[in-house]
Design an enzyme around this catalytic site. Structure first.
Site, short mmCIF file in Angstrom:
data_model
loop_
_atom_site.label_atom_id
_atom_site.label_comp_id
_atom_site.label_asym_id
_atom_site.label_seq_id
_atom_site.Cartn_x
_atom_site.Cartn_y
_atom_site.Cartn_z
N TRP A 80 0.84 -1.22 0.00
CA TRP A 80 0.00 0.00 0.00
C TRP A 80 0.86 1.25 0.00
O TRP A 80 0.54 2.23 -0.68
CB TRP A 80 -0.97 -0.02 1.17
CG TRP A 80 -1.96 -1.14 1.09
CD1 TRP A 80 -2.12 -2.16 1.99
CD2 TRP A 80 -2.92 -1.39 0.04
NE1 TRP A 80 -3.12 -3.00 1.57
CE2 TRP A 80 -3.62 -2.55 0.37
CE3 TRP A 80 -3.23 -0.73 -1.15
CZ2 TRP A 80 -4.63 -3.08 -0.43
CZ3 TRP A 80 -4.23 -1.25 -1.96
CH2 TRP A 80 -4.92 -2.41 -1.60
N ASP A 82 -1.37 6.63 6.36
CA ASP A 82 -2.48 5.75 6.01
C ASP A 82 -2.67 4.80 7.19
O ASP A 82 -1.81 3.98 7.49
CB ASP A 82 -2.11 4.97 4.73
CG ASP A 82 -3.14 3.91 4.34
OD1 ASP A 82 -4.12 3.71 5.08
OD2 ASP A 82 -2.94 3.28 3.28
N LYS A 89 -11.76 -1.78 7.01
CA LYS A 89 -10.93 -2.70 7.78
C LYS A 89 -11.41 -2.75 9.23
O LYS A 89 -11.63 -3.81 9.77
CB LYS A 89 -9.45 -2.26 7.73
CG LYS A 89 -8.91 -2.04 6.32
CD LYS A 89 -8.71 -3.33 5.54
CE LYS A 89 -8.65 -3.12 4.03
NZ LYS A 89 -7.52 -2.36 3.54
C1 LIG Z 1 -7.01 -1.98 2.21
C2 LIG Z 1 -5.98 -0.92 2.27
C3 LIG Z 1 -5.88 0.08 1.28
C4 LIG Z 1 -6.76 0.10 0.06
O1 LIG Z 1 -8.04 0.49 0.40
P1 LIG Z 1 -9.17 0.75 -0.70
O2 LIG Z 1 -10.24 1.37 0.14
O3 LIG Z 1 -9.52 -0.57 -1.28
O4 LIG Z 1 -8.63 1.68 -1.71
C5 LIG Z 1 -4.92 1.05 1.44
N1 LIG Z 1 -4.11 1.06 2.50
C6 LIG Z 1 -4.17 0.14 3.48
C7 LIG Z 1 -3.23 0.19 4.63
C8 LIG Z 1 -5.11 -0.88 3.38
O5 LIG Z 1 -5.17 -1.83 4.34
#
Ligand SMILES: *Cc1c(COP(=O)(O)O)cnc(C)c1O
Length: 360
Positions: free
Chosen positions: A101, A171, A195
């Site tokens: 990511w 993030d 998540k």
């Molecule tokens: C799942 C995830 C993403 C991607 O998320 P989307 O909403 O599918 O774009 C980005 N960063 C992290 C840390 C993730 O776990």
């Protein structure tokens, strides 16, 4: 009704109380005669829902008044572009690449300016967090970027990097609201909610107000400007209304559980049960350096691909689902977010013990 233990990395398990409450309110939200799904986002009833959700999130995270909270769409992945489009005033940013990511965010930023990879753990398949105490931060960097919890690899920054005065952008998709954090250490904290907080379709961005300006890269679409959404309090256009409503219920649930301190305790207790077993098992092994282990995502292997596949198949039959590791790493991964009960982790460990006995 029969529910399984869902170890999915995302979309992921939600508190049963929240699901039940949403079910109870499905046909008639509190005397409105309609579902929240059918409601105008300009109505007084919906305004209460989104305002209460924001207020509860602010209280959970102790978000100061000089930070904006935005409920946006496009997932975490859209932030990979929105962040450089809005924040790369000098067209320079530093990225710490600790997984897929972070790497995607780093690659996306290269479209808009000079993105520097100032540290990486790719040399050891992202199984650790590099030392970030004295990195070569670029003097003209607009921000330093991290992915705080690496969902796929199961590592977590236990200490934030020394950004040498630059704004930190993080993030936190897979560790959002899993423990108390000091928001003032961040310029931007954002995450997709699917998540640890709610249904897919909402991304929450918490951003220092001073970073939200009209000075964005030329060509930035209206919908991708933070200022537009901040000025309209996330109601510039139709927001992901139902998703925000569920997030609001999860915030209330966390409050009821005792807030983020209690969440942290609960998450540490759960993770310890699994890690302690992995450390003593003669069959299963964790794949991550001990000091960087995530409380949320726990990857493990047997060292034998056929046995891994057998484990995934048999665990599913035993009511333990979505334990297959990410397609890029293989093996297994148990995601044990806030809403995973301790009983779920205990059931997993019991199953692992049994599997170990049978397959020695
Ligand atoms: C799942 C995830 C993403 C991607 O998320 P989307 O909403 O599918 O774009 C980005 N960063 C992290 C840390 C993730 O776990």
């Amino acid at each position: 009704m029969s529910r399984i233990y869902n170890f999915s990395a995302g979309p992921a398990v939600l508190p049963e109380e929240v699901l039940q409450e949403a079910a109870d309110e499905m046909m008639d939200y509190r005397g409105s005669g309609m579902s929240v799904m059918e409601m105008s986002h300009r109505s007084k009833t919906y305004d209460d829902i989104i305002k209460t959700a924001e207020a509860d999130l602010r209280s959970l995270l102790s978000i100061p008044d000089d930070y904006e909270v935005m409920f946006l769409q496009g997932g975490a992945s859209q932030q990979f572009a929105m962040i450089p489009m809005n924040l790369m005033k000098n067209k320079v940013a530093d990225y710490i690449v600790t997984g897929q990511w972070a790497k995607k965010a780093y690659q996306e930023a290269q479209i808009y300016g000079k993105a520097n990879k100032i540290a990486s753990s790719e040399d050891k398949t992202f199984s650790y967090i590099p030392d970030c105490s004295d990195l070569p931060i670029s003097p003209d960097a607009d921000y330093v970027y991290i992915c705080e919890n690496n969902t796929i690899y199961g590592t977590k920054f236990k200490k934030l990097p020394n950004t040498k005065g630059k704004e930190l952008v993080a993030d936190v998709s897979s560790c959002f609201l899993s423990e108390p954090v000091d928001i003032t250490k961040y310029g931007v904290m954002y995450g997709g909610v699917q998540k640890n907080i709610g249904p897919a379709g909402v991304v929450i961005v918490i951003m220092k107000k001073s970073l939200i300006t009209e000075d964005v890269l030329p060509g930035t679409p209206t919908m991708l400007r933070y200022k537009i959404h901040a000025d309209a309090q996330s109601l510039y256009n139709t927001p992901p209304a139902y998703g925000i409503y569920i997030c609001g219920k999860v915030f209330k649930w966390i409050q009821k559980m005792g807030g983020l301190e209690a969440m942290k305790k609960h998450n540490e207790e759960k993770a310890k049960i699994l890690y302690d077993f992995l450390d003593e098992s003669s069959l299963f092994k964790g794949t991550v350096v001990r000091e960087d282990r995530s409380l949320m995502n726990v990857p493990f292997i047997t060292g034998n691909e056929e046995l891994d596949a057998k484990f995934v198949k048999e665990s599913k039959a035993a009511g333990l689902e979505n334990l297959k590791g990410h397609r890029s790493v293989g093996g297994m991964r148990a995601s044990i977010y806030n809403a995973m009960p301790i009983a779920g982790v205990k059931a997993l460990v019991e199953f692992m013990k049994k599997f170990e006995m049978e397959n020695k």
